[in-house]
Structure formats: C-alpha cells, structure tokens
Scaffold this motif. Structure first.
Motif, PDB file in Angstrom:
ATOM      1  N   ILE A  83       0.841  -1.197   0.000  1.00  0.00           N
ATOM      2  CA  ILE A  83       0.000   0.000   0.000  1.00  0.00           C
ATOM      3  C   ILE A  83       0.877   1.249   0.000  1.00  0.00           C
ATOM      4  N   THR A  84       1.856   1.287   0.891  1.00  0.00           N
ATOM      5  CA  THR A  84       2.658   2.499   1.030  1.00  0.00           C
ATOM      6  C   THR A  84       3.608   2.710  -0.144  1.00  0.00           C
ATOM      7  N   SER A  85       4.024   1.644  -0.812  1.00  0.00           N
ATOM      8  CA  SER A  85       4.967   1.816  -1.917  1.00  0.00           C
ATOM      9  C   SER A  85       4.277   2.146  -3.233  1.00  0.00           C
ATOM     10  N   TYR A  86       2.965   1.996  -3.291  1.00  0.00           N
ATOM     11  CA  TYR A  86       2.257   2.238  -4.548  1.00  0.00           C
ATOM     12  C   TYR A  86       1.262   3.387  -4.435  1.00  0.00           C
ATOM     13  N   ALA A  87       1.415   4.209  -3.454  1.00  0.00           N
ATOM     14  CA  ALA A  87       0.506   5.340  -3.289  1.00  0.00           C
ATOM     15  C   ALA A  87       0.880   6.427  -4.275  1.00  0.00           C
ATOM     16  N   THR A  88       0.170   6.487  -5.380  1.00  0.00           N
ATOM     17  CA  THR A  88       0.495   7.465  -6.406  1.00  0.00           C
ATOM     18  C   THR A  88      -0.588   8.513  -6.582  1.00  0.00           C
ATOM     19  N   ALA A  89      -1.782   8.210  -6.141  1.00  0.00           N
ATOM     20  CA  ALA A  89      -2.901   9.097  -6.462  1.00  0.00           C
ATOM     21  C   ALA A  89      -3.456   9.839  -5.262  1.00  0.00           C
ATOM     22  N   ALA A 110      10.049  -0.194 -11.687  1.00  0.00           N
ATOM     23  CA  ALA A 110       9.568  -0.961 -10.528  1.00  0.00           C
ATOM     24  C   ALA A 110       8.048  -0.970 -10.407  1.00  0.00           C
ATOM     25  N   MET A 111       7.381  -0.017 -11.026  1.00  0.00           N
ATOM     26  CA  MET A 111       5.917   0.023 -10.963  1.00  0.00           C
ATOM     27  C   MET A 111       5.270  -0.753 -12.112  1.00  0.00           C
ATOM     28  N   TYR A 112       6.096  -1.396 -12.956  1.00  0.00           N
ATOM     29  CA  TYR A 112       5.576  -2.145 -14.092  1.00  0.00           C
ATOM     30  C   TYR A 112       4.673  -3.276 -13.619  1.00  0.00           C
ATOM     31  N   HIS A 113       3.505  -3.348 -14.200  1.00  0.00           N
ATOM     32  CA  HIS A 113       2.617  -4.480 -13.951  1.00  0.00           C
ATOM     33  C   HIS A 113       1.661  -4.631 -15.122  1.00  0.00           C
ATOM     34  N   SER A 114       1.142  -5.828 -15.258  1.00  0.00           N
ATOM     35  CA  SER A 114       0.222  -6.110 -16.354  1.00  0.00           C
ATOM     36  C   SER A 114      -0.656  -7.288 -15.956  1.00  0.00           C
ATOM     37  N   ASN A 115      -1.572  -7.633 -16.819  1.00  0.00           N
ATOM     38  CA  ASN A 115      -2.397  -8.816 -16.608  1.00  0.00           C
ATOM     39  C   ASN A 115      -1.926  -9.914 -17.533  1.00  0.00           C
ATOM     40  N   TYR A 118      -2.813  -1.819 -18.158  1.00  0.00           N
ATOM     41  CA  TYR A 118      -1.734  -1.331 -17.308  1.00  0.00           C
ATOM     42  C   TYR A 118      -0.528  -0.935 -18.166  1.00  0.00           C
ATOM     43  N   ASN A 119       0.634  -1.580 -17.923  1.00  0.00           N
ATOM     44  CA  ASN A 119       1.851  -1.228 -18.629  1.00  0.00           C
ATOM     45  C   ASN A 119       2.104  -2.056 -19.873  1.00  0.00           C
ATOM     46  N   PHE A 162      -0.119  -9.400 -12.667  1.00  0.00           N
ATOM     47  CA  PHE A 162       1.290  -9.669 -12.380  1.00  0.00           C
ATOM     48  C   PHE A 162       1.962  -8.351 -12.045  1.00  0.00           C
ATOM     49  N   PHE A 163       2.268  -8.174 -10.765  1.00  0.00           N
ATOM     50  CA  PHE A 163       2.862  -6.932 -10.258  1.00  0.00           C
ATOM     51  C   PHE A 163       4.055  -7.324  -9.387  1.00  0.00           C
ATOM     52  N   PRO A 164       5.253  -7.429  -9.988  1.00  0.00           N
ATOM     53  CA  PRO A 164       6.429  -7.897  -9.256  1.00  0.00           C
ATOM     54  C   PRO A 164       6.693  -7.159  -7.945  1.00  0.00           C
ATOM     55  N   LEU A 165       6.502  -5.849  -7.921  1.00  0.00           N
ATOM     56  CA  LEU A 165       6.741  -5.088  -6.698  1.00  0.00           C
ATOM     57  C   LEU A 165       5.903  -5.641  -5.546  1.00  0.00           C
ATOM     58  N   LEU A 166       4.621  -5.879  -5.793  1.00  0.00           N
ATOM     59  CA  LEU A 166       3.746  -6.360  -4.727  1.00  0.00           C
ATOM     60  C   LEU A 166       4.058  -7.809  -4.346  1.00  0.00           C
TER      61      LEU A 166
END
Length: 187
Positions: free
Chosen positions: A30-36, A162-167, A134-135, A100-104
C-alpha cells in the motif's frame, strides 16, 4: 475470508486511497504504490480475517470443475497459487487471468520468477501478456495476447520500471479449446 496457502488468521491491511488495494500480511504494498492520494502510512488500519485455500473452499462448496480463475490479490498470488494445487492439477481446461505486479509480490516475500516458474514449469501453463492493460503494449487493432516464452520476458520490463505491472492470461497446453481461444488474439 482471503484465499492463501493455508488456513489461518491474518491481518488484512485497509488501503486508505483505493478499496481495491487492500492486502494481507503487510502494508508495504500500500505504502509503496501510493500514487494518487496523500495519506499517512502510520494510520493504515487492518482487520483480522481468516484465510483458506482455494482447494478447501471449493471442496466445501462441492465444486470440482473450474474453468476460469481471475486472480488479483495484491502480491499474494504465489500464496494463492500454492493453495490451489488440486484445483489446478485436476482441471485441464482451466484458464486464469492474473494481475502480475512484481513489486507487490516482492513486498509479500515472494520472488516474481518463482511465481512465473510455478505457473509455467510446475503447472504447464502457457502465459500471455494481455495488451492494452496497465503497462502492457498498447495497440490500435484491439486486444491481443503476447506470448511469454520465459520469465525474463516480463522481468526485463520490471527491472526497467519498478511500478511495471500487467495482466496475464494463463492456459494449459492440453486445453481442448486451446486453438479456438488463441486464434486471432495472440502474436
């Protein structure tokens, strides 16, 4: 309840800026992906919940045939996958759509390559990245599926961002409808 790799009690951290971003075990996703939104990390709350494996849940409901699983569990994908071994092995026509979100995954203590290897080598899924999401690569001719030949195909993008993610779309090679499902959707 949350789907995981075992029956347990666990904390579900409540995301203050997105109701679709709650996560089990840790609040770092949660804390590492707070962008909005602006929020205070020290004020993240949680609820105590039970976890169950998908195998146990489906068995308790009398379900033995599964055609599709949609998995978006904020980094707990490997834990969920470990708790559905019977389901995956006994359903040759199973298909999955997976965020698929490697960071999470890493924040949950899982290695992204272990998750991909479990799908590809352990369960013999063919993986495709879904375009326009997504990306993933964006197209003008509609959605298509880009074949993932090895986990480096996806992890290269992540190493750049690092924020790269996709389905992902996962399908077993022995699926009786494989060719029909993939026709005109893959490259």
């Amino acid at each position: 309840k949350a789907i995981s790799n075992k029956k347990d009690k666990i904390k579900l951290y409540i995301c203050p800026y997105d109701t679709g971003h709650h996560t089990i075990n840790q609040s770092e996703g949660i804390t590492s992906y707070a962008t909005a939104a602006v929020y205070e990390p020290d004020k993240i709350t949680y609820a105590e919940i039970e976890t169950v494996t998908l195998d146990e849940f489906l068995s308790s409901q009398g379900v033995d045939k599964v055609d599709l699983i949609k998995m978006d569990v904020e980094g707990a994908e490997l834990l969920a996958l470990q708790g559905m071994e019977k389901t995956v092995k006994s359903n040759d026509n199973l298909k999955m759509i997976i965020e698929f979100f490697p960071l999470l995954l890493e924040k949950m203590g899982s290695l992204p390559k272990d998750f991909l290897n479990k799908l590809m080598d352990g369960y013999q899924f063919m993986l495709y990245e879904i375009s326009d999401d997504y990306n993933a690569e964006h197209t003008t001719g509609g959605i298509f599926l880009r074949k993932i030949n090895n986990y480096e195909d996806l992890l290269h993008n992540y190493s750049q961002d690092a924020m790269y993610h996709s389905n992902l779309f996962a399908i077993k090679s022995m699926n009786k409808n494989l060719q029909q499902i993939l026709s005109n959707r893959s490259s």
